[in-house]
Design a protein around this motif. Structure first.
Motif, PDB file in Angstrom:
ATOM      1  N   CYS A  71      22.543  -3.269 -44.663  1.00 48.31           N
ATOM      2  CA  CYS A  71      23.674  -3.168 -43.737  1.00 48.31           C
ATOM      3  C   CYS A  71      24.051  -1.721 -43.441  1.00 48.31           C
ATOM      4  O   CYS A  71      24.355  -1.364 -42.302  1.00 48.31           O
ATOM      5  N   ASP A  72      24.025  -0.860 -44.455  1.00 48.94           N
ATOM      6  CA  ASP A  72      24.482   0.513 -44.294  1.00 48.94           C
ATOM      7  C   ASP A  72      23.381   1.479 -43.901  1.00 48.94           C
ATOM      8  O   ASP A  72      23.611   2.694 -43.857  1.00 48.94           O
ATOM      9  N   ALA A 119      19.180   2.814 -44.309  1.00 52.09           N
ATOM     10  CA  ALA A 119      18.010   2.806 -45.188  1.00 52.09           C
ATOM     11  C   ALA A 119      18.439   2.637 -46.639  1.00 52.09           C
ATOM     12  O   ALA A 119      19.388   3.277 -47.103  1.00 52.09           O
ATOM     13  N   MET A 120      17.745   1.776 -47.365  1.00 49.66           N
ATOM     14  CA  MET A 120      18.116   1.526 -48.753  1.00 49.66           C
ATOM     15  C   MET A 120      18.005   2.775 -49.602  1.00 49.66           C
ATOM     16  O   MET A 120      18.820   3.017 -50.493  1.00 49.66           O
ATOM     17  N   ALA A 121      17.003   3.599 -49.324  1.00 48.55           N
ATOM     18  CA  ALA A 121      16.815   4.807 -50.127  1.00 48.55           C
ATOM     19  C   ALA A 121      17.996   5.756 -49.999  1.00 48.55           C
ATOM     20  O   ALA A 121      18.245   6.565 -50.903  1.00 48.55           O
ATOM     21  N   ASP A 122      18.729   5.675 -48.881  1.00 53.55           N
ATOM     22  CA  ASP A 122      19.888   6.546 -48.682  1.00 53.55           C
ATOM     23  C   ASP A 122      21.172   5.929 -49.229  1.00 53.55           C
ATOM     24  O   ASP A 122      22.188   6.618 -49.345  1.00 53.55           O
ATOM     25  N   THR A 123      21.150   4.639 -49.511  1.00 57.28           N
ATOM     26  CA  THR A 123      22.347   3.932 -49.964  1.00 57.28           C
ATOM     27  C   THR A 123      22.334   3.768 -51.479  1.00 57.28           C
ATOM     28  O   THR A 123      23.208   4.255 -52.185  1.00 57.28           O
ATOM     29  N   MET A 124      21.321   3.052 -51.975  1.00 54.55           N
ATOM     30  CA  MET A 124      21.079   2.962 -53.419  1.00 54.55           C
ATOM     31  C   MET A 124      19.659   2.475 -53.616  1.00 54.55           C
ATOM     32  O   MET A 124      19.344   1.314 -53.331  1.00 54.55           O
ATOM     33  N   THR A 125      18.802   3.346 -54.064  1.00 59.01           N
ATOM     34  CA  THR A 125      17.399   2.997 -54.183  1.00 59.01           C
ATOM     35  C   THR A 125      17.177   1.962 -55.274  1.00 59.01           C
ATOM     36  O   THR A 125      17.924   1.906 -56.259  1.00 59.01           O
ATOM     37  N   ILE A 126      16.160   1.141 -55.083  1.00 55.52           N
ATOM     38  CA  ILE A 126      15.765   0.157 -56.092  1.00 55.52           C
ATOM     39  C   ILE A 126      14.384   0.490 -56.651  1.00 55.52           C
ATOM     40  O   ILE A 126      13.868  -0.239 -57.497  1.00 55.52           O
ATOM     41  N   GLU A 127      13.805   1.559 -56.183  1.00 54.36           N
ATOM     42  CA  GLU A 127      12.454   1.925 -56.616  1.00 54.36           C
ATOM     43  C   GLU A 127      12.487   2.685 -57.947  1.00 54.36           C
ATOM     44  O   GLU A 127      13.483   3.325 -58.264  1.00 54.36           O
ATOM     45  N   PRO A 128      11.395   2.573 -58.717  1.00 52.28           N
ATOM     46  CA  PRO A 128      10.141   1.864 -58.442  1.00 52.28           C
ATOM     47  C   PRO A 128      10.273   0.365 -58.758  1.00 52.28           C
ATOM     48  O   PRO A 128      10.329  -0.024 -59.929  1.00 52.28           O
ATOM     49  N   ALA A 133      17.129   3.034 -35.468  1.00 53.61           N
ATOM     50  CA  ALA A 133      16.963   3.340 -36.887  1.00 53.61           C
ATOM     51  C   ALA A 133      17.881   4.500 -37.297  1.00 53.61           C
ATOM     52  O   ALA A 133      18.096   5.425 -36.514  1.00 53.61           O
ATOM     53  N   PRO A 134      18.454   4.452 -38.518  1.00 55.51           N
ATOM     54  CA  PRO A 134      18.172   3.472 -39.568  1.00 55.51           C
ATOM     55  C   PRO A 134      19.134   2.283 -39.587  1.00 55.51           C
ATOM     56  O   PRO A 134      19.070   1.483 -40.518  1.00 55.51           O
ATOM     57  N   LYS A 135      20.028   2.148 -38.591  1.00 58.79           N
ATOM     58  CA  LYS A 135      20.990   1.044 -38.584  1.00 58.79           C
ATOM     59  C   LYS A 135      20.372  -0.142 -37.846  1.00 58.79           C
ATOM     60  O   LYS A 135      20.486  -0.270 -36.627  1.00 58.79           O
ATOM     61  N   LEU A 136      19.696  -1.023 -38.599  1.00 60.79           N
ATOM     62  CA  LEU A 136      18.927  -2.118 -38.004  1.00 60.79           C
ATOM     63  C   LEU A 136      19.401  -3.488 -38.450  1.00 60.79           C
ATOM     64  O   LEU A 136      18.862  -4.502 -38.017  1.00 60.79           O
ATOM     65  N   HIS A 137      20.408  -3.546 -39.304  1.00 62.05           N
ATOM     66  CA  HIS A 137      20.768  -4.796 -39.971  1.00 62.05           C
ATOM     67  C   HIS A 137      21.160  -5.898 -38.995  1.00 62.05           C
ATOM     68  O   HIS A 137      20.717  -7.035 -39.117  1.00 62.05           O
ATOM     69  N   TYR A 138      21.996  -5.570 -38.009  1.00 55.91           N
ATOM     70  CA  TYR A 138      22.447  -6.556 -37.019  1.00 55.91           C
ATOM     71  C   TYR A 138      22.406  -5.887 -35.654  1.00 55.91           C
ATOM     72  O   TYR A 138      22.968  -4.806 -35.472  1.00 55.91           O
ATOM     73  N   LEU A 139      21.718  -6.535 -34.733  1.00 58.48           N
ATOM     74  CA  LEU A 139      21.566  -5.963 -33.399  1.00 58.48           C
ATOM     75  C   LEU A 139      22.626  -6.513 -32.459  1.00 58.48           C
ATOM     76  O   LEU A 139      22.704  -7.724 -32.237  1.00 58.48           O
ATOM     77  N   ARG A 140      23.464  -5.639 -31.939  1.00 58.49           N
ATOM     78  CA  ARG A 140      24.398  -5.995 -30.880  1.00 58.49           C
ATOM     79  C   ARG A 140      24.201  -4.998 -29.747  1.00 58.49           C
ATOM     80  O   ARG A 140      24.200  -3.789 -29.970  1.00 58.49           O
ATOM     81  N   PHE A 141      24.028  -5.507 -28.537  1.00 62.58           N
ATOM     82  CA  PHE A 141      23.676  -4.634 -27.423  1.00 62.58           C
ATOM     83  C   PHE A 141      24.841  -3.728 -27.038  1.00 62.58           C
ATOM     84  O   PHE A 141      25.994  -4.164 -26.949  1.00 62.58           O
ATOM     85  N   LYS A 142      24.515  -2.482 -26.811  1.00 71.20           N
ATOM     86  CA  LYS A 142      25.535  -1.475 -26.508  1.00 71.20           C
ATOM     87  C   LYS A 142      25.785  -1.317 -25.017  1.00 71.20           C
ATOM     88  O   LYS A 142      26.792  -0.728 -24.613  1.00 71.20           O
ATOM     89  N   SER A 143      24.877  -1.805 -24.187  1.00 73.87           N
ATOM     90  CA  SER A 143      25.022  -1.658 -22.741  1.00 73.87           C
ATOM     91  C   SER A 143      24.189  -2.711 -22.041  1.00 73.87           C
ATOM     92  O   SER A 143      23.282  -3.326 -22.645  1.00 73.87           O
TER      93      SER A 143
END
Length: 320
Positions: free
Chosen positions: A222-223, A225-234, A290-300
């Protein structure tokens, strides 16, 4: 095999291969989800882009399911389950009857619901008009799926809870001597939840070797890229440390997805298949967001028109 038998076996063309059928179904799922995103001025489109091959492979090549026993037109909401509501139901019957030798499917990231509905339509388990009541009051074809929604067996609105429920189902099946397995589809964002790791620890402790998990690792949430929010790797190494058998594969490669599950069900460790996926696969326009891809709502209106043109092009290219 004798030479005579080998000669008599009909050749299977690349176009008729299981991987080709998965690709056809996955592309159709993306088109349908894109269509409904346009109709509703928004939707969880990136989830369809990333998970279509994984879900299609599960249904077509991995899970042992019987034919749907549910109506082609989804039933209206009959109320929540309880001792005073004999009319309540789950959507699990779209995955076939319960039988000791058949598998069970638990769908965890319920915001992917439209992807699952679209897949059920492509597989003939849900009628072609099954989305007519999508996201309407009183409908079970909900934007965020619940236990009564087609293809769903449990409510999993708090991400991570479905795995714990599936673990209980798998343990009960083992104790009853059933040979059917339990499959769980998850998103990678659920591995930011502590309950997910507690569940894997419990699965390993109880030697639950009849539960397999496929993870849509699209690296976005939602927020952003996961790596920028809280990584789960490896992720693979962490899951192995928690006792799982782990395979990391290309989530758009059906052969690799199916191979990871070959022979599974007779051991004493849960299976985790990390499907590395692209959240813009098949809809390149989304990369502009990108990177905000979670929910697509058209802007125009111009942006909406561009997606309409893309859908028209994809539909024109689709096989008849």
């Amino acid at each position: 095999m004798s030479q005579a038998a080998a000669t008599a076996t009909p050749a299977v063309s690349a176009a008729d291969s299981p991987a080709s059928e998965v690709r056809r179904v996955a592309d159709a799922v993306r088109r349908r989800v894109l269509d409904y995103t346009l109709k509703n001025n928004g939707g969880y489109l990136s989830q369809a882009c990333s998970s279509a091959e994984t879900l299609a492979t599960l249904y077509l090549r991995v899970m042992r399911l019987g034919p749907s026993t549910a109506p082609l037109v989804p039933r209206p909401f009959a109320g929540v389950p309880g001792p005073d509501n004999p009319d309540a139901f789950t959507g699990a019957d779209y995955n076939g009857p319960r039988a000791p030798e058949l598998d069970r499917f638990i769908f965890s990231p319920v915001h992917y619901a439209l992807v699952l509905y679209s897949l059920l339509i492509e597989l003939g388990r849900l009628g072609p008009n099954g989305l007519d009541a999508f996201n309407q009051d009183g409908s079970t074809v909900e934007l965020i799926g619940a236990e009564h929604s087609p293809g769903h067996e449990v409510t999993a609105g708090s991400l991570g809870q479905a795995l714990s429920q599936a673990g209980g189902i798998a343990l009960a099946r083992r104790l009853k001597g059933e040979t059917g397995r339990v499959w769980v589809f998850m998103s990678d964002g659920e591995f930011q939840e502590g309950q997910t790791w507690e569940a894997f620890a419990a699965l390993a402790h109880h030697r639950i070797g009849n539960l397999g998990v496929y993870i849509d690792a699209n690296a976005q949430q939602c927020d952003g890229a996961m790596a920028d929010t809280m990584t789960i790797e490896p992720l693979a190494e962490r899951l192995r440390a928690f006792g799982a058998e782990v395979h990391a594969v290309d989530g758009h490669d059906s052969d690799a997805l199916a191979a990871a599950a070959e022979g599974f069900g007779g051991g004493d460790r849960p299976l985790a298949v990390i499907a590395r996926t692209d959240p813009c696969r098949g809809v390149e326009l989304m990369r502009e967001r990108a990177p905000k891809l979670h929910y697509l709502r058209f802007k125009s209106e111009d942006e909406r028109r561009a997606y309409q043109q893309l859908l028209a092009a994809l539909s024109a290219e689709a096989p008849a």
